[in-house]
Write a protein that holds these residues in place. Structure first.
Motif, PDB file in Angstrom:
ATOM      1  N   ASN A 113      -3.602  -6.121  18.558  1.00 44.42           N
ATOM      2  CA  ASN A 113      -2.196  -5.906  18.912  1.00 44.42           C
ATOM      3  C   ASN A 113      -2.039  -4.685  19.804  1.00 44.42           C
ATOM      4  O   ASN A 113      -2.935  -3.847  19.822  1.00 44.42           O
ATOM      5  CB  ASN A 113      -1.298  -5.823  17.671  1.00 44.42           C
ATOM      6  N   LYS A 156       0.844  -1.180   0.000  1.00 48.49           N
ATOM      7  CA  LYS A 156       0.000   0.000   0.000  1.00 48.49           C
ATOM      8  C   LYS A 156       0.887   1.240   0.000  1.00 48.49           C
ATOM      9  O   LYS A 156       2.041   1.115   0.374  1.00 48.49           O
ATOM     10  CB  LYS A 156      -0.935   0.001   1.198  1.00 48.49           C
ATOM     11  N   ASP A 160      -4.254   6.613   5.019  1.00 48.63           N
ATOM     12  CA  ASP A 160      -3.155   5.784   5.517  1.00 48.63           C
ATOM     13  C   ASP A 160      -3.685   4.555   6.266  1.00 48.63           C
ATOM     14  O   ASP A 160      -3.110   3.474   6.185  1.00 48.63           O
ATOM     15  CB  ASP A 160      -2.267   6.624   6.445  1.00 48.63           C
ATOM     16  N   HIS A 202      -1.182  -5.348   5.560  1.00 53.22           N
ATOM     17  CA  HIS A 202      -0.533  -6.207   6.560  1.00 53.22           C
ATOM     18  C   HIS A 202      -1.431  -6.510   7.756  1.00 53.22           C
ATOM     19  O   HIS A 202      -1.193  -7.460   8.481  1.00 53.22           O
ATOM     20  CB  HIS A 202       0.837  -5.662   6.967  1.00 53.22           C
ATOM     21  N   TYR A 203      -2.505  -5.721   7.932  1.00 51.81           N
ATOM     22  CA  TYR A 203      -3.423  -6.061   9.022  1.00 51.81           C
ATOM     23  C   TYR A 203      -4.091  -7.412   8.788  1.00 51.81           C
ATOM     24  O   TYR A 203      -4.428  -8.107   9.733  1.00 51.81           O
ATOM     25  CB  TYR A 203      -4.451  -4.942   9.255  1.00 51.81           C
ATOM     26  N   GLU A 225      -2.334   4.810  17.949  1.00 50.24           N
ATOM     27  CA  GLU A 225      -0.867   4.735  17.918  1.00 50.24           C
ATOM     28  C   GLU A 225      -0.289   5.833  18.792  1.00 50.24           C
ATOM     29  O   GLU A 225      -0.853   6.926  18.866  1.00 50.24           O
ATOM     30  CB  GLU A 225      -0.365   4.925  16.498  1.00 50.24           C
ATOM     31  N   LYS A 247      -0.694   2.361  22.313  1.00 42.40           N
ATOM     32  CA  LYS A 247      -0.657   1.681  21.012  1.00 42.40           C
ATOM     33  C   LYS A 247      -1.556   0.457  21.148  1.00 42.40           C
ATOM     34  O   LYS A 247      -1.260  -0.461  21.928  1.00 42.40           O
ATOM     35  CB  LYS A 247       0.790   1.243  20.736  1.00 42.40           C
ATOM     36  N   ARG A 278       8.407   9.858   8.374  1.00 43.34           N
ATOM     37  CA  ARG A 278       7.573   9.684   7.195  1.00 43.34           C
ATOM     38  C   ARG A 278       6.701  10.900   6.870  1.00 43.34           C
ATOM     39  O   ARG A 278       5.697  10.782   6.160  1.00 43.34           O
ATOM     40  CB  ARG A 278       6.673   8.468   7.384  1.00 43.34           C
ATOM     41  N   HIS A 309      -6.587  -0.752   6.389  1.00 41.65           N
ATOM     42  CA  HIS A 309      -6.644  -1.591   7.597  1.00 41.65           C
ATOM     43  C   HIS A 309      -8.013  -1.566   8.289  1.00 41.65           C
ATOM     44  O   HIS A 309      -8.535  -2.600   8.692  1.00 41.65           O
ATOM     45  CB  HIS A 309      -5.599  -1.146   8.613  1.00 41.65           C
ATOM     46  N   LYS A 347      -2.300 -10.272  10.420  1.00 42.82           N
ATOM     47  CA  LYS A 347      -2.183 -10.356  11.889  1.00 42.82           C
ATOM     48  C   LYS A 347      -2.997 -11.534  12.419  1.00 42.82           C
ATOM     49  O   LYS A 347      -4.127 -11.772  11.986  1.00 42.82           O
ATOM     50  CB  LYS A 347      -2.654  -9.050  12.536  1.00 42.82           C
ATOM     51  N   LYS A 380      -2.736   9.164  15.382  1.00 37.95           N
ATOM     52  CA  LYS A 380      -1.340   9.185  15.822  1.00 37.95           C
ATOM     53  C   LYS A 380      -1.280   9.981  17.121  1.00 37.95           C
ATOM     54  O   LYS A 380      -2.114  10.865  17.346  1.00 37.95           O
ATOM     55  CB  LYS A 380      -0.456   9.885  14.794  1.00 37.95           C
TER      56      LYS A 380
HETATM   57  C1  BG6 Z   1       0.926   1.349   8.243  1.00 37.48           C
HETATM   58  C2  BG6 Z   1       0.728   2.836   8.261  1.00 37.48           C
HETATM   59  O1  BG6 Z   1       0.213   0.780   7.179  1.00 37.48           O
HETATM   60  O2  BG6 Z   1       0.481   0.784   9.466  1.00 37.48           O
HETATM   61  C3  BG6 Z   1       1.454   3.448   9.444  1.00 37.48           C
HETATM   62  O3  BG6 Z   1       1.222   3.394   7.051  1.00 37.48           O
HETATM   63  C4  BG6 Z   1       1.075   2.756  10.727  1.00 37.48           C
HETATM   64  O4  BG6 Z   1       1.192   4.843   9.514  1.00 37.48           O
HETATM   65  C5  BG6 Z   1       1.189   1.246  10.603  1.00 37.48           C
HETATM   66  O5  BG6 Z   1       1.939   3.227  11.754  1.00 37.48           O
HETATM   67  C6  BG6 Z   1       0.622   0.547  11.828  1.00 37.48           C
HETATM   68  O6  BG6 Z   1       0.884  -0.828  11.749  1.00 37.48           O
HETATM   69  P1  BG6 Z   1       1.109  -1.716  13.052  1.00 37.48           P
HETATM   70  O7  BG6 Z   1       1.224  -3.102  12.535  1.00 37.48           O
HETATM   71  O8  BG6 Z   1       2.352  -1.202  13.703  1.00 37.48           O
HETATM   72  O9  BG6 Z   1      -0.102  -1.502  13.917  1.00 37.48           O
END
Ligand code: BG6
Length: 494
Positions: free
Chosen positions: A383, A152, A239, A182-183, A220, A350, A227, A244, A186, A345
């Protein structure tokens, strides 16, 4: 299950994602015996690097970010020999021809039958050129499968995503394209399916008769770190929201698939996205979507700068670093049930959590008006803690009839010896094996963009209308009001 022998091409090999996630994922797969002995990795990037320097980069990345550590011994040396580097200008087809020669040598050395996986950890503008030049340079010829894995963001809106898709589809077939979110890799996101469809207590209640609302929080503590350049153009909605958050929502809301096959699951997921009630105009967006940006604040006794003061961020930026919204999935199962999602953010913790709030019990004769019963909750912790817990009402021990909520807690990450594979590890393993369930299909990406575009367009009409929140706080107060209007509140995260 071992991967079939193949060559893994990593475009963007000197970048952050390779260093933090991809090299460690490859090494973990190797350590767990999931990687074929006949594998090779060719790192591709613009900057010149010798093979030794590249192998040293891989080593350093593993030491810093992998759950297994390497030791600089013979075993490591043998492993590192599978990594090669190629400096390449993506727009120059000659470089791809050289890459072909290098690949054929490596394939011969390890007896790899032409299986090639191209992983593009690059800006989306480059996906098209790389695909065309892979083809022109002869990289897609010969025996074996050829797959494209892309990171992405898949475009910046529906239009740019469509252009991108048309370009890559001129070269690759849809079934050979693996779009990473990537979510979806998980552990607990994949577990949603099992929790829902393998438990008698949940699925019968999984509808608007019994569920009052669903909340998804992805908070987060980090700011934008290094970035800023990318983030200031993207913002939280694009984002995190387009990908996600909407993906987690599809897993929670989808109908049971007829078979547990990739296409059946993805068919059900895309139906959820198509059922999202669109916001029809800027007024509706304003009412239902809160956007915020952090101003200076503090957390744990540490002063935190405002977003506008972050590196590579426009000092007058109106980019949102937080958004919260109320959504409806307009289908039979979910009619009338609000889904609230929020991400930001510089929030206090987190965490990623999904809370399913069940409808309150009618106050019956036995309980009378004496007690204010808390609703039952099912909480899925994605997570960093992994697990689920259910909140139920029970009698307070020792009291005559006081009722208190208690938690039945299954903490997966608390179990001794549990070491869940990282999302990237699982996704790489899946892609090499041709298992596409946890990758997003084009129609999912397109539906998600068309939903998000309406919000982004409404915001663009009035970019300055942005709430603020101090760094280290739970976001703008308007996000609390969004739920209060409906008689709900955000459940505190753990
Ligand atoms: C990414 C975003 O796809 O996912 C980031 O671009 C974000 O901004 C991150 O920090 C969060 O992923 P994870 O796995 O750390 O929760």
């Amino acid at each position: 299950l071992q991967t079939p022998s193949s060559v893994f091409f990593l475009f963007g090999a000197t970048g952050d994602l390779a260093r933090r996630k991809l090299f460690p994922a490859i090494y973990s797969l190797y350590r767990e015996g999931k990687l074929a002995d006949d594998f090779a990795v060719i790192g591709v990037a613009r900057r010149p690097r010798t093979q030794e320097e590249f192998r040293e980069d891989v080593y350093q990345s593993i030491q810093e970010f992998c759950r297994y550590k390497a030791e600089a011994n013979e075993e490591w040396y043998a492993f590192a020999q599978h990594f090669e580097y190629k400096a390449l200008d993506i727009n120059d087809v000659n470089g791809f021809r050289e890459l072909k020669e290098q690949t054929e040598k490596i394939e011969e050395r390890y007896h790899i039958p032409g299986n090639r996986m191209f992983y593009l950890a690059l800006a989306p503008e480059l996906f098209g050129s790389v695909s065309f030049n892979l083809q022109k340079g002869g990289m897609l010829e010969g025996q074996g499968w050829k797959r494209l894995v892309i990171e992405k963001p898949f475009g910046y809106d529906l239009k740019s995503a469509e252009t991108l898709n048309e370009q890559i589809r001129q070269v690759f077939r849809e079934e050979d394209i693996y779009r990473i979110d990537h979510y979806l890799g998980k552990e607990m996101v994949q577990n949603i399916e099992v929790i829902r469809f393998a438990n008698a207590f949940f699925e019968p209640l999984w509808n608007n008769m019994h569920i009052a609302n669903i909340q998804i929080t992805l908070s987060e503590t980090v700011g934008v770190e290094e970035r800023g350049g990318y983030y200031d153009h993207a913002g939280a909605l694009k984002d995190m929201g387009q990908n996600h958050m909407l993906q987690m929502l599809t897993m929670i809301a989808m109908e049971p698939p007829s078979r547990l096959l990739p296409e059946d699951i993805r068919d059900e997921k895309v139906k959820v996205l198509r059922s999202l009630r669109p916001y029809l105009n800027a007024e509706e967006v304003e009412k239902n979507v809160i956007r915020g940006q952090y101003i200076a604040g503090s957390a744990n006794g540490q002063e935190l700068p405002a977003y506008r003061a972050e590196d590579k961020v426009d000092p007058n930026s109106n980019t949102e670093t937080y958004f919260a919204t109320k959504l409806f999935v307009d289908n039979f199962r979910w009619a009338g049930v609000p889904f609230y999602i929020r991400t930001g953010k510089r929030l206090p913790v987190k965490t990623t959590e999904i809370v399913v709030e069940f409808r309150s019990m009618p106050t019956n004769v036995y309980l009378g008006q004496k007690h204010k019963l808390e609703p039952n909750l099912l909480v899925i912790r994605v997570n960093p803690m992994e697990g689920i817990y259910v909140k139920i009402n029970a009698k307070k021990p020792g009291s005559e009839s006081d009722i208190q909520p208690v938690a039945m807690d299954f903490c997966q990450s608390c179990m001794v010896g549990i070491n869940s594979p990282e999302a990237y590890e699982r996704l790489l393993h899946d892609a090499v094996r041709g298992e596409s369930t946890y990758f997003t299909r084009w129609d999912e990406v397109a539906s998600a963009w068309s939903f998000v575009d309406r919000i982004a367009e409404a915001w663009a009409e009035d970019p300055g209308k942005l709430s603020t929140y101090p760094a280290g706080s739970w976001g703008p107060t308007e996000a609390d009001e969004l739920l209060e209007k409906d008689g709900f509140h955000w459940w505190p995260v753990n």
